[in-house]
Design an enzyme around this catalytic site. Sequence first.
Site, PDB file in Angstrom:
ATOM      1  N   ASP A  29      45.254 -60.425  55.233  1.00  0.00           N
ATOM      2  CA  ASP A  29      45.378 -61.383  54.129  1.00  0.00           C
ATOM      3  C   ASP A  29      46.770 -62.016  54.105  1.00  0.00           C
ATOM      4  O   ASP A  29      47.745 -61.416  54.553  1.00  0.00           O
ATOM      5  CB  ASP A  29      45.093 -60.659  52.803  1.00  0.00           C
ATOM      6  CG  ASP A  29      44.747 -61.632  51.683  1.00  0.00           C
ATOM      7  OD1 ASP A  29      44.497 -62.819  51.980  1.00  0.00           O
ATOM      8  OD2 ASP A  29      44.733 -61.202  50.528  1.00  0.00           O
ATOM      9  N   HIS A  46      46.514 -69.646  59.499  1.00  0.00           N
ATOM     10  CA  HIS A  46      45.474 -68.910  60.227  1.00  0.00           C
ATOM     11  C   HIS A  46      45.803 -68.848  61.715  1.00  0.00           C
ATOM     12  O   HIS A  46      45.571 -67.836  62.378  1.00  0.00           O
ATOM     13  CB  HIS A  46      44.109 -69.580  60.021  1.00  0.00           C
ATOM     14  CG  HIS A  46      43.649 -69.572  58.594  1.00  0.00           C
ATOM     15  ND1 HIS A  46      43.690 -68.436  57.810  1.00  0.00           N
ATOM     16  CD2 HIS A  46      43.151 -70.554  57.791  1.00  0.00           C
ATOM     17  CE1 HIS A  46      43.228 -68.722  56.601  1.00  0.00           C
ATOM     18  NE2 HIS A  46      42.903 -70.002  56.556  1.00  0.00           N
ATOM     19  N   LEU A 140      39.829 -49.679  73.914  1.00  0.00           N
ATOM     20  CA  LEU A 140      39.709 -49.994  72.487  1.00  0.00           C
ATOM     21  C   LEU A 140      38.459 -50.822  72.184  1.00  0.00           C
ATOM     22  O   LEU A 140      38.147 -51.768  72.910  1.00  0.00           O
ATOM     23  CB  LEU A 140      40.951 -50.797  72.053  1.00  0.00           C
ATOM     24  CG  LEU A 140      40.946 -51.336  70.619  1.00  0.00           C
ATOM     25  CD1 LEU A 140      41.200 -50.221  69.625  1.00  0.00           C
ATOM     26  CD2 LEU A 140      41.991 -52.439  70.451  1.00  0.00           C
TER      27      LEU A 140
HETATM   28  C1  IPE Z   1      39.687 -60.912  52.282  1.00  0.00           C
HETATM   29  O1  IPE Z   1      40.668 -61.813  51.940  1.00  0.00           O
HETATM   30  C2  IPE Z   1      38.819 -61.468  53.389  1.00  0.00           C
HETATM   31  C3  IPE Z   1      39.442 -61.569  54.694  1.00  0.00           C
HETATM   32  C4  IPE Z   1      40.640 -61.154  55.015  1.00  0.00           C
HETATM   33  C5  IPE Z   1      38.621 -62.159  55.727  1.00  0.00           C
HETATM   34  P1  IPE Z   1      40.445 -62.860  50.758  1.00  0.00           P
HETATM   35  O2  IPE Z   1      41.684 -63.649  50.651  1.00  0.00           O
HETATM   36  O3  IPE Z   1      39.188 -63.610  50.977  1.00  0.00           O
HETATM   37  O4  IPE Z   1      40.237 -61.906  49.513  1.00  0.00           O
HETATM   38  P2  IPE Z   1      40.534 -62.161  47.958  1.00  0.00           P
HETATM   39  O5  IPE Z   1      39.886 -63.456  47.598  1.00  0.00           O
HETATM   40  O6  IPE Z   1      42.015 -62.220  47.803  1.00  0.00           O
HETATM   41  O7  IPE Z   1      39.958 -60.978  47.260  1.00  0.00           O
HETATM   42  C1  IPE Z   2      43.330 -64.355  55.115  1.00  0.00           C
HETATM   43  O1  IPE Z   2      44.302 -65.216  54.630  1.00  0.00           O
HETATM   44  C2  IPE Z   2      42.428 -65.021  56.122  1.00  0.00           C
HETATM   45  C3  IPE Z   2      41.034 -65.195  55.663  1.00  0.00           C
HETATM   46  C4  IPE Z   2      40.561 -64.828  54.506  1.00  0.00           C
HETATM   47  C5  IPE Z   2      40.144 -65.848  56.586  1.00  0.00           C
HETATM   48  P1  IPE Z   2      44.021 -66.124  53.365  1.00  0.00           P
HETATM   49  O2  IPE Z   2      43.509 -67.434  53.815  1.00  0.00           O
HETATM   50  O3  IPE Z   2      43.156 -65.423  52.384  1.00  0.00           O
HETATM   51  O4  IPE Z   2      45.499 -66.286  52.805  1.00  0.00           O
HETATM   52  P2  IPE Z   2      45.941 -66.337  51.273  1.00  0.00           P
HETATM   53  O5  IPE Z   2      45.381 -65.135  50.595  1.00  0.00           O
HETATM   54  O6  IPE Z   2      45.392 -67.609  50.714  1.00  0.00           O
HETATM   55  O7  IPE Z   2      47.426 -66.322  51.339  1.00  0.00           O
HETATM   56 MG    MG Z   3      43.568 -64.240  50.790  1.00  0.00          MG
END
Ligand code: IPE
Ligand code: IPE
Ligand code: MG
Length: 243
Positions: A29, A46, A140
């Site tokens: 995240d 990303h 792995l």
């Molecule tokens: C969790 O992150 C999903 C992934 C890392 C793919 P999100 O950013 O979607 O989760 P929330 O919305 O903060 O709970």
């Molecule tokens: C996690 O990073 C990647 C996915 C959920 C695909 P986020 O896109 O959720 O990044 P934040 O939480 O907005 O910083």
């Molecule tokens: Mg996120």
Amino acid sequence: MPSALLRREDLLEKIDRSLVPRHIAVIMDGNGRWAKKRGLPRLLGHKAGADSVREAVKVCGELGVQVLTLYAFSTENWSRPKSEVKGLMALLVRTLRREADELNANNVRLRASGRLEALPADVRRELDRSIDRLSGNTGLILNLALNYGGRGDIVDAVNALLKAGAVSVTEEDIAAHLSTAGLPDPDLLIRTSGEYRISNFLLWQCAYAEFHITPVLWPDFRRQQLYQAVLDYQSRDRRFGGI
Ligand code: IPE
Ligand code: IPE
Ligand code: MG
């Protein structure tokens, strides 16, 4: 000296090779916030996150971790703007293509967990191709959680059992029909970017996982941070309900 101040080499030396987690699961995240901090579009966050994926795979292989499950796209992530979803899917296809050689050289096997049939056709095709190409490897297991939701995973397992004629089910039956069937449960669950929630990831499988939550954003989570997570794990007293 607190481990945050130690150099990579010193951290590695402190890792007990006989106590390495068999299965590490990661909620990657913070890509969006990483980009925002730099005034960049979210997709570049990303993209930077994909470099952290490469490093995590490499380090896990070196440490002798058996399974690395990465939460790459949740069933709830479809609610993001169309352009971001499209960008994430395109990045996935590109990354699979670009990394296949190195994954192969590192003896990595690939699998995926989630409702894969609902992914775009080009993603499924590239995923199948990569899984097939790496299927003879013995190192792995890189497990990508794609269109994954923990509740949906349990529901799908139960429905599969009902379809096969079950009238009652055991924990073993459910585990054997989840999209992680055959994999050991995660020992260590890492979440980056400082959120204290599970966001519908591996709900069943994480029953006894140790949680490592770090404020570091996923694109900044590299070798040193992974060593620190493993050391944190090794400092825990896992009791599994015992004393
Ligand atoms: C969790 O992150 C999903 C992934 C890392 C793919 P999100 O950013 O979607 O989760 P929330 O919305 O903060 O709970
Ligand atoms: C996690 O990073 C990647 C996915 C959920 C695909 P986020 O896109 O959720 O990044 P934040 O939480 O907005 O910083
Ligand atoms: Mg996120």
